[in-house]
Design an enzyme around this catalytic site. Structure first.
Site, PDB file in Angstrom:
ATOM      1  N   GLY A 239       0.687  -1.288  -0.028  1.00 27.06           N
ATOM      2  CA  GLY A 239       0.081   0.020   0.051  1.00 27.06           C
ATOM      3  C   GLY A 239       0.760   1.308  -0.014  1.00 27.06           C
ATOM      4  O   GLY A 239       2.111   1.260  -0.306  1.00 27.06           O
ATOM      5  N   SER A 240       0.275   2.155   0.497  1.00 26.83           N
ATOM      6  CA  SER A 240       1.051   3.653   0.456  1.00 26.83           C
ATOM      7  C   SER A 240       2.006   3.659   1.635  1.00 26.83           C
ATOM      8  O   SER A 240       2.051   2.892   2.714  1.00 26.83           O
ATOM      9  CB  SER A 240      -0.061   4.675   0.762  1.00 26.83           C
ATOM     10  OG  SER A 240      -0.399   4.685   2.196  1.00 26.83           O
ATOM     11  N   GLY A 244       2.073   1.973   5.305  1.00 28.74           N
ATOM     12  CA  GLY A 244       3.133   1.203   5.759  1.00 28.74           C
ATOM     13  C   GLY A 244       3.857   1.748   6.974  1.00 28.74           C
ATOM     14  O   GLY A 244       4.290   0.790   7.900  1.00 28.74           O
ATOM     15  N   GLU A 261       5.621  -3.487   1.244  1.00 27.59           N
ATOM     16  CA  GLU A 261       5.612  -3.163  -0.276  1.00 27.59           C
ATOM     17  C   GLU A 261       4.983  -1.818  -0.338  1.00 27.59           C
ATOM     18  O   GLU A 261       3.771  -2.010  -0.782  1.00 27.59           O
ATOM     19  CB  GLU A 261       5.329  -4.395  -1.372  1.00 27.59           C
ATOM     20  CG  GLU A 261       5.996  -5.349  -1.224  1.00 27.59           C
ATOM     21  CD  GLU A 261       7.449  -5.631  -1.643  1.00 27.59           C
ATOM     22  OE1 GLU A 261       7.874  -4.474  -2.299  1.00 27.59           O
ATOM     23  OE2 GLU A 261       8.032  -6.432  -1.612  1.00 27.59           O
ATOM     24  N   CYS A 295       2.554  -0.021  -8.714  1.00 24.16           N
ATOM     25  CA  CYS A 295       3.481   0.434  -8.059  1.00 24.16           C
ATOM     26  C   CYS A 295       5.086   0.616  -8.566  1.00 24.16           C
ATOM     27  O   CYS A 295       5.653   1.546  -8.328  1.00 24.16           O
ATOM     28  CB  CYS A 295       3.792  -0.439  -6.658  1.00 24.16           C
ATOM     29  SG  CYS A 295       3.832  -2.192  -7.052  1.00 24.16           S
TER      30      CYS A 295
END
Length: 509
Positions: A239-240, A244, A261, A295
């Site tokens: 995610g963002s 994170g 990630e 991403c």
């Protein structure tokens, strides 16, 4: 629609599963899934309650007792069958990924193929969970290390890859002996349910216990239950960066493990010695594919000043030929953004670029016509910008490509590395010295670095992940399996004496 029926998707779907069955009732909070193609509602999904969550965790803990003692190659056999089941449902699941998330159908199929590929990889890995044997300094002693499963692997995935990233984690974790609890994105809950239905067929066929592959559904609150839960020793979250950091702080507070990630702000350096046509095509795919919602999307383009104008002009030509529309149609290359918020974020970013003095060279418009009514469509944008501008330093999840110039390779690498993210990177050059420099310790600071290959389209055989605020996690191939296991060092004394290490003497009468 036929593909929804084939995947077991109905009007209202239970969103909590312990593997082979869904639990709970429809008389509670639901999430409505809408397709970004035209904004219409697809179906509803129930949100996991706290009581259901605890039931899932307890069931998973019971399953772990049996699953961890199942020989690894037999666990691999179950994953092999899951891969076969995915092959049978590839067309249907790929179509659902497109319908619910918005990426073009070829990319939807490609995402399911990633799941199949990682299943194949994991089957082989199930026979290669190797430990080392080390020489002991003590006579008649043997030292070695082995790897054991951690327990419950909590997986939190994002909307942009609603099924593939889950499989990167789940299939490797499964052959390692772990059981899984998955929370997919609340923006794509039907994809999660469809995958759970596919896996359930294999579990039933093999008479396996409930609790190996589990599903919970909901938003931030459900994710927080997972990150705060000491019964989940590992959380893998995609995610963002903001999300994170919260996950890392919470899980570290209970001394748990994380695989993170997070954001990417990926750049391609284009040398004056590059094959410009090859570079242009890779840039276009990386920048506009999935409507800029990967991403690994190409967001920054660092171009040598001698080829800046020719490459800029070629990119505009390519962008003008890109067909934007319904991603289920074969001739479409760019589908919609996921929702209105994504459109707003893109428009705000473009305005900020212009306020800083940048120029929108091409695109950026919100598209509205009869064919696109109700959907979230934009024209991918090419803009000029400076690398140190705040908006360029951030990741906008939309098809905006920032162009800047450089004079020499040291400057290009400095610009390339001058962001807080560190996921994917590339240089296009036919100069071997430039390519090798980019891959050296003084080159790219990203987890993925390529020469004459774009930033998107990583293969499952290599470990996937990034450095800096991308989180440092690794998933998928190589030795990423170790993150789902605990290392144990063993020493066996097969002699008749008790010597101590380091030659210590400790005689007791």
């Amino acid at each position: 629609m036929e593909f929804l029926k084939k995947l077991g998707i109905e009007g209202t779907n239970l969103g909590t599963s312990t593997g082979q069955k869904f639990i709970g009732s429809g008389a509670k909070e639901t999430i409505s899934s809408h397709t970004p193609i035209d904004g219409s509602q697809i179906a509803d999904t129930t949100v996991t309650t706290r009581e259901e969550y605890d039931q899932v965790v307890n069931t998973a803990l019971e399953a772990f007792e049996e699953w961890r003692m199942t020989p690894a190659p037999k666990r691999g056999e179950i994953v092999r069958q899951i891969g076969l089941e995915l092959r049978e449902h590839k067309e249907y699941l790929g179509r659902l990924v497109t319908y619910e998330m918005g990426k073009i159908y070829q990319e939807g199929l490609g995402e399911v193929q990633e799941m199949i590929d990682i299943c194949d990889f994991a089957v082989g890995q199930s026979r290669m969970l190797y430990g080392k044997t080390m020489p002991s300094e003590r006579p008649r002693h043997r030292m070695y290390e082995q790897w054991h499963p951690l327990g419950i692997t909590g997986i939190i995935s994002a909307f942009n890859f609603p099924v593939a990233v889950y499989s990167w984690n789940a299939m490797i974790a499964a052959v390692a002996g772990n059981v899984m609890i998955w929370k997919g994105s609340e923006k794509t809950p039907l994809c999660s349910i469809a995958v759970q239905n596919i896996i359930a067929k294999v579990l039933k066929r093999n008479d396996l216990p409930e609790g190996i592959f589990n599903l919970v559904t909901g938003g931030r609150e459900v994710g927080e239950w997972m990150t705060e839960d000491e019964r989940l020793p590992l959380i893998s979250a995609t995610g963002s960066i903001r999300m994170g950091k919260e996950v890392a702080k919470t899980v570290a507070g209970r001394l748990g493990k994380t695989i993170l990630e997070l954001g990417g702000n990926n750049a391609i350096i284009v040398s004056k010695d590059a094959d410009l046509e090859m570079a242009a095509r890779a840039i276009a795919f990386g920048a506009v594919g999935t409507c800029g919602q990967r991403c690994t999307s190409t967001r920054r383009l660092i171009i040598h000043k001698e080829v800046f104008n020719p490459l800029k002009e070629r990119l505009v030509e390519i962008y003008k030929e890109v067909n934007i529309g319904n991603p289920l149609k074969e001739d479409t290359l760019v589908g919609p953004l996921i929702d209105q918020q994504a459109i707003d974020n893109m428009q705000n970013a473009l305005q900020e670029v212009q306020d800083e003095g940048g120029e929108v060279i091409y695109g950026g418009e919100v598209l509205e016509n009869k064919q696109l009514d109700g959907g979230h469509y934009v024209r991918p944008a090419i803009v000029t910008a400076q690398n140190d501008w705040d908006i360029v330093q951030e990741e906008t999840f939309a098809p905006i490509l920032y162009l800047t110039q450089y004079s020499d390779l040291d400057e290009a690498i400095s610009l390339h590395n001058g962001v807080k993210q560190g996921l994917s990177s590339s240089i296009f050059t036919l100069n071997i010295r430039e390519g090798e420099t980019f891959l050296s310790a003084r080159g790219s600071d990203c987890g993925i670095a390529n020469v004459n290959v774009g930033t998107s389209g990583a293969e499952i055989g290599g470990a996937f992940g990034g450095e800096k605020e991308t989180g440092g996690g690794r998933e998928s191939g190589s030795d990423a399996w170790k993150a789902y296991m605990r290392r144990q060092t063993n020493t066996i004394n097969w002699g008749s004496e008790m010597p101590l290490a380091q030659g210590i003497e400790f005689d007791v009468d």
